[in-house]
Design an enzyme around this catalytic site. Structure first.
Site, PDB file in Angstrom:
ATOM      1  N   CYS A   2       0.764  -1.203  -0.004  1.00  0.00           N
ATOM      2  CA  CYS A   2       0.077  -0.043  -0.082  1.00  0.00           C
ATOM      3  C   CYS A   2       0.859   1.135  -0.091  1.00  0.00           C
ATOM      4  O   CYS A   2       1.897   1.205   0.887  1.00  0.00           O
ATOM      5  CB  CYS A   2      -1.070   0.012   1.206  1.00  0.00           C
ATOM      6  SG  CYS A   2      -2.216  -1.135   1.235  1.00  0.00           S
ATOM      7  N   TRP A  74      -2.625  -2.638  -1.807  1.00  0.00           N
ATOM      8  CA  TRP A  74      -2.262  -4.054  -1.875  1.00  0.00           C
ATOM      9  C   TRP A  74      -3.302  -4.717  -0.867  1.00  0.00           C
ATOM     10  O   TRP A  74      -3.223  -4.732   0.252  1.00  0.00           O
ATOM     11  CB  TRP A  74      -0.794  -4.319  -1.405  1.00  0.00           C
ATOM     12  CG  TRP A  74      -0.318  -5.855  -1.417  1.00  0.00           C
ATOM     13  CD1 TRP A  74       0.259  -6.380  -2.645  1.00  0.00           C
ATOM     14  CD2 TRP A  74      -0.409  -6.769  -0.672  1.00  0.00           C
ATOM     15  NE1 TRP A  74       0.597  -7.374  -2.583  1.00  0.00           N
ATOM     16  CE2 TRP A  74       0.185  -7.901  -1.380  1.00  0.00           C
ATOM     17  CE3 TRP A  74      -0.879  -6.790   0.916  1.00  0.00           C
ATOM     18  CZ2 TRP A  74       0.271  -9.222  -0.485  1.00  0.00           C
ATOM     19  CZ3 TRP A  74      -0.685  -7.941   1.318  1.00  0.00           C
ATOM     20  CH2 TRP A  74      -0.182  -9.194   0.732  1.00  0.00           C
ATOM     21  N   ASN A 100      -2.061   2.465   5.403  1.00  0.00           N
ATOM     22  CA  ASN A 100      -1.268   1.308   5.273  1.00  0.00           C
ATOM     23  C   ASN A 100      -1.298   0.604   6.367  1.00  0.00           C
ATOM     24  O   ASN A 100      -1.062   1.054   7.520  1.00  0.00           O
ATOM     25  CB  ASN A 100      -0.037   1.858   4.742  1.00  0.00           C
ATOM     26  CG  ASN A 100       1.090   0.897   4.390  1.00  0.00           C
ATOM     27  OD1 ASN A 100       0.865  -0.258   4.341  1.00  0.00           O
ATOM     28  ND2 ASN A 100       2.407   1.203   4.525  1.00  0.00           N
ATOM     29  N   GLY A 101      -1.199  -0.843   6.652  1.00  0.00           N
ATOM     30  CA  GLY A 101      -1.287  -1.613   7.601  1.00  0.00           C
ATOM     31  C   GLY A 101      -2.517  -2.403   8.013  1.00  0.00           C
ATOM     32  O   GLY A 101      -3.332  -2.377   7.133  1.00  0.00           O
ATOM     33  N   GLU A 507      17.580 -18.262  -5.358  1.00  0.00           N
ATOM     34  CA  GLU A 507      17.126 -17.190  -5.878  1.00  0.00           C
ATOM     35  C   GLU A 507      16.803 -17.346  -7.334  1.00  0.00           C
ATOM     36  O   GLU A 507      15.997 -16.399  -7.508  1.00  0.00           O
ATOM     37  CB  GLU A 507      18.479 -16.185  -5.505  1.00  0.00           C
ATOM     38  CG  GLU A 507      18.350 -14.758  -6.140  1.00  0.00           C
ATOM     39  CD  GLU A 507      17.365 -13.942  -5.399  1.00  0.00           C
ATOM     40  OE1 GLU A 507      16.652 -14.320  -4.510  1.00  0.00           O
ATOM     41  OE2 GLU A 507      16.806 -12.851  -6.080  1.00  0.00           O
ATOM     42  N   GLU A 514       8.351 -15.351  -9.234  1.00  0.00           N
ATOM     43  CA  GLU A 514       7.788 -14.070  -9.118  1.00  0.00           C
ATOM     44  C   GLU A 514       7.169 -13.572 -10.143  1.00  0.00           C
ATOM     45  O   GLU A 514       6.190 -12.746 -10.185  1.00  0.00           O
ATOM     46  CB  GLU A 514       9.130 -13.347  -8.353  1.00  0.00           C
ATOM     47  CG  GLU A 514       9.062 -13.264  -6.781  1.00  0.00           C
ATOM     48  CD  GLU A 514      10.061 -12.102  -6.471  1.00  0.00           C
ATOM     49  OE1 GLU A 514       9.650 -11.406  -5.696  1.00  0.00           O
ATOM     50  OE2 GLU A 514      11.181 -12.118  -6.735  1.00  0.00           O
ATOM     51  N   HIS A 530      17.332 -37.391  -3.254  1.00  0.00           N
ATOM     52  CA  HIS A 530      16.568 -37.553  -2.126  1.00  0.00           C
ATOM     53  C   HIS A 530      14.976 -37.444  -2.245  1.00  0.00           C
ATOM     54  O   HIS A 530      14.153 -37.454  -1.524  1.00  0.00           O
ATOM     55  CB  HIS A 530      16.966 -37.147  -0.974  1.00  0.00           C
ATOM     56  CG  HIS A 530      18.404 -37.383  -0.591  1.00  0.00           C
ATOM     57  ND1 HIS A 530      18.702 -38.696   0.007  1.00  0.00           N
ATOM     58  CD2 HIS A 530      19.551 -36.877  -0.637  1.00  0.00           C
ATOM     59  CE1 HIS A 530      20.016 -38.913   0.048  1.00  0.00           C
ATOM     60  NE2 HIS A 530      20.476 -37.490  -0.308  1.00  0.00           N
ATOM     61  N   LYS A 629       6.517  -4.427  -3.236  1.00  0.00           N
ATOM     62  CA  LYS A 629       7.680  -4.108  -2.973  1.00  0.00           C
ATOM     63  C   LYS A 629       8.180  -4.083  -1.465  1.00  0.00           C
ATOM     64  O   LYS A 629       9.167  -4.614  -1.078  1.00  0.00           O
ATOM     65  CB  LYS A 629       8.214  -2.928  -3.842  1.00  0.00           C
ATOM     66  CG  LYS A 629       9.603  -2.706  -3.647  1.00  0.00           C
ATOM     67  CD  LYS A 629      10.750  -3.548  -4.475  1.00  0.00           C
ATOM     68  CE  LYS A 629      11.891  -3.273  -4.516  1.00  0.00           C
ATOM     69  NZ  LYS A 629      12.798  -4.455  -5.275  1.00  0.00           N
TER      70      LYS A 629
HETATM   71  C1  AGP Z   1      12.388 -10.304  -3.798  1.00  0.00           C
HETATM   72  O1  AGP Z   1      12.399 -10.422  -5.224  1.00  0.00           O
HETATM   73  C2  AGP Z   1      10.801 -10.373  -3.323  1.00  0.00           C
HETATM   74  N1  AGP Z   1      10.089  -9.321  -3.934  1.00  0.00           N
HETATM   75  C3  AGP Z   1      10.798 -10.731  -1.614  1.00  0.00           C
HETATM   76  O2  AGP Z   1      11.257 -12.035  -1.642  1.00  0.00           O
HETATM   77  C4  AGP Z   1      11.559  -9.669  -0.977  1.00  0.00           C
HETATM   78  O3  AGP Z   1      13.020 -10.012  -0.825  1.00  0.00           O
HETATM   79  C5  AGP Z   1      11.143 -10.003   0.375  1.00  0.00           C
HETATM   80  O4  AGP Z   1       9.819  -9.535   0.752  1.00  0.00           O
HETATM   81  C6  AGP Z   1      11.930  -9.212   1.771  1.00  0.00           C
HETATM   82  O5  AGP Z   1      11.982  -7.810   1.360  1.00  0.00           O
HETATM   83  P1  AGP Z   1      12.919  -6.798   2.059  1.00  0.00           P
HETATM   84  O6  AGP Z   1      14.261  -7.222   1.513  1.00  0.00           O
HETATM   85  O7  AGP Z   1      12.491  -5.554   1.572  1.00  0.00           O
HETATM   86  O8  AGP Z   1      12.939  -7.053   3.427  1.00  0.00           O
END
Ligand code: AGP
Length: 634
Positions: A2, A74, A100-101, A507, A514, A530, A629
């Protein structure tokens, strides 16, 4: 998660709010809305979906108001529909609120308000807030208000006393056309100071083109913005003295600069940000001296923070958690300090037993992740009765030193990546890794755990990385785009790596899922047999990271096991490895570096592959569905 924006001044608010929302859209994009005050009335416009839908609606609904608040959502409580979009308005169309929250006790409040005759039209937790404020405004009868208090500020103060949870609020009211009230409780809210105009945002990007003079509200603080200035209060209504500070942030970082997506732009920024992080913290003079009496790394860490530590615990989420796994490898192998990495969201409810000489590190690109901040707060609280040195042993690693993590710990390593807009973390990940290399070298040097000659080798290797990343971008970008064509219909991917490259397999898989919505899993290569090997057939490509070093032969054997099950094999290998390359169907050839430095290079082709598959599938790479984000809710 948000985005909030607010404006009060002499310009047309709608334009400024909409440009703020555009820059905040990466925080949430399920719906958006704005509220302005014009000719004594509260005007609000909301739209489901992306911001462009709101833009369309505003073509018929705009006004020249000079005050307003805006929101990009969001969804937490209630579907992403227009009725759940913010701003939420009280029953009499007088008070508008963006939030937000999460307000945890909203159902109890709604029941109380319903008994008093209020009605609710959304499924959100937010809608109780404007009604609660309106109720207090209507009952505002204090005969002796203190000099500073305005009825709106007072009504907000009373309303928030009833709210439980984590929230940031911006509030306007039709009868108070010259004020915006802000509230911060465990969710970010920043005030921007212009000339005769003031802004607010859940992130500085909301108002970055207008000012870099900012004040970060702290938890338990409220603010009153008027055309004449800004007043800060605590929740008890006491006035606080606070001054803004000027941020050194380049607004260009928040522009696409000709790239099709922010993610691609940020992938290409990696040589520059790695260079800048290395230059900031590594002292190259150290390499020239015979017997240097100063450290090769200058992270500005106090003695009380790191002297005598015998254990490190790292708390993080998502990609930052992957960076932390590489960090653990580096700290253990170079500095010899036992290190644990925990998901912040798990740590909150099951923390490891406390030991006095433990350094706790929180890693977060946004600096706002609720789980990570809460885990660090928990750690602070657990230490509050211990001796001061132990209490001090908390460190943050972030690219946003102005964010909330700096309020939890004053000890910050700024990774120098700057603002990242693409929801999928790329440049912030590689610079988190560089920060860990610096920290591991610093600790290794202080403890004399490895010879100076070895430290010099690693430092020389680190300084070669930016050019090597450039080489990968030059040689592998077109290739990854071509390869991406072949996986448009693929449904599952497996990524394997071992040792320091196991987190890179995780990663690579996270990046792909994602942005492309393809199911992908990362495994330690040795674990394939395994269980996960049962998934393999000709339809499941396997990406193997095989870098010369301790586990190289093992990874090649594990890749062969996958090939024996008909899997299409994609290798991430040194360009010089002519033998290994024979095992693979497709190859990302990268410069050869020693194993301990290889994660920084291995991850680049995986970012490119994820990006190009998603772009080829026509997906919204920068704002993937369901993601945001900054994850500022639990
Ligand atoms: C990363 O591509 C993701 N968007 C997500 O996993 C992110 O790394 C995670 O939410 C942690 O965010 P931060 O690094 O802002 O704490």
């Amino acid at each position: 998660m948000c985005g909030i924006v607010g404006y009060i001044g002499t310009r047309e608010a709608t334009e400024i709010l909409m440009s703020g929302l555009e820059r905040l859209e990466y925080r949430g994009y399920d719906s958006a809305g704005i509220a302005t005050i014009w000719e004594g009335n509260l005007h609000f416009v909301k739209a489901e979906g992306k911001l462009r839908n709101l833009q369309e609606k505003l073509k018929q609904n705009s006004n020249p108001s000079q005050i307003g608040i805006g929101h990009t959502r969001w969804a937490t409580h209630g579907k992403p529909e227009e009725r759940n979009a913010h701003p939420h308005i009280d029953n009499n169309n007088k008070v508008g609120v963006v939030q937000n929250g999460i307000v945890e006790n909203y159902q109890e409040i709604a029941e109380e308000l319903t008994k008093a005759g209020y009605q609710f039209y959304s499924e959100t937790d937010t809608e109780v807030i404007p009604n609660l404020i309106a109720k207090h405004l209507a009952a505002e009868t204090d005969p002796n208000p203190s000099s500073y208090e305005t009825p709106l500020l007072k009504a907000v103060q009373k309303a928030i006393a009833d709210l439980e949870g984590a929230f940031a609020l911006a509030i306007v009211a039709a009868d108070y056309p010259d004020e915006i009230i802000l509230v911060r409780q465990q969710a970010p809210l920043i005030i921007g100071f212009g000339l005769g105009e003031f802004f607010c945002g859940s992130d500085i990007t909301a108002f970055l083109p207008y000012t870099r003079a900012v004040l970060n509200l702290e938890n338990g603080e409220m603010a009153r913005l008027t055309p004449l200035g800004v007043e800060i209060y605590n929740f008890a209504g006491e006035r606080l003295k606070k001054a803004p500070k000027t941020l050194n942030v380049n607004p260009i970082l928040a522009e696409k600069q000709g790239y099709r997506h922010f993610m691609l732009k940020e992938i290409h920024e990696q040589p520059g940000v790695v260079r800048s992080c290395l230059r900031s913290y590594i002292n190259r003079d150290w390499l020239e001296k015979e017997n240097p009496d100063f450290s090769p790394v200058n992270l500005d860490l106090s003695e009380s923070l790191i002297a005598g530590i015998d254990r490190i615990q790292i708390l993080a989420c998502g990609t930052s958690w992957h960076a932390s796994l590489v960090g653990r490898y580096l700290i253990e192998q170079l500095a010899g300090i036992p290190t644990q990495v925990q998901y912040a969201s798990e740590f909150r409810y099951a923390p490891s037993p406390i030991t006095p000489n433990t350094l706790t590190i929180g890693v977060t690109q946004s600096g706002e992740t609720a789980d990570t901040l809460a885990a660090l707060e928990k750690e602070k609280e657990r230490r509050s009765n211990q001796d001061p040195q132990f209490q001090a042993r908390i460190l943050g690693i972030t690219n946003r030193p102005e964010s909330s993590i700096a309020q939890v710990t004053p000890n910050i390593i700024d990774t120098q990546a700057g603002i990242e807009i693409g929801v999928a973390a790329t440049k912030t990940f590689v610079t988190q890794l560089i920060a860990f290399y610096c920290l591991a070298i610093e600790l290794a040097y202080r403890r004399q755990n490895i010879p100076n000659s070895r430290i010099a080798e690693i430092i020389n290797g680190l300084f070669a990385l930016p050019n090597q990343i450039e080489t990968i971008l030059e040689t592998q970008e077109d290739y990854s785009e071509e390869l991406a064509h072949e996986f448009i219909e693929t449904q599952d991917f497996i990524f394997i790596g071992r040792g320091i490259n196991f987190p890179i397999a995780l990663e690579g898989a996270l990046k792909l899922k994602e942005v492309s919505y393809i199911h992908a899993e990362g495994y330690p290569a040795g674990e394939l047999k395994h269980g996960p090997i049962a998934l393999l057939d000709a339809k499941v490509p396997v990406v193997a990271i095989a870098q010369p070093g301790l586990v190289y032969e093992k990874v090649i054997s594990n890749a062969r096991e996958a090939k024996a099950r008909d899997a299409r094999l994609i290798g991430v290998l040194p360009a010089s490895d002519s033998n290994g390359s024979k095992v693979f169907d497709d190859l990302f050839a990268i410069p050869e570096v020693e194993e301990i430095l290889s994660p920084i290079l291995s991850v680049i082709p995986l970012q490119l592959l994820a990006y190009h598959i998603a772009a080829r599938r026509g997906l919204d790479v920068d704002q993937p569905r369901n993601l945001a984000k900054s994850v500022t809710v639990e």
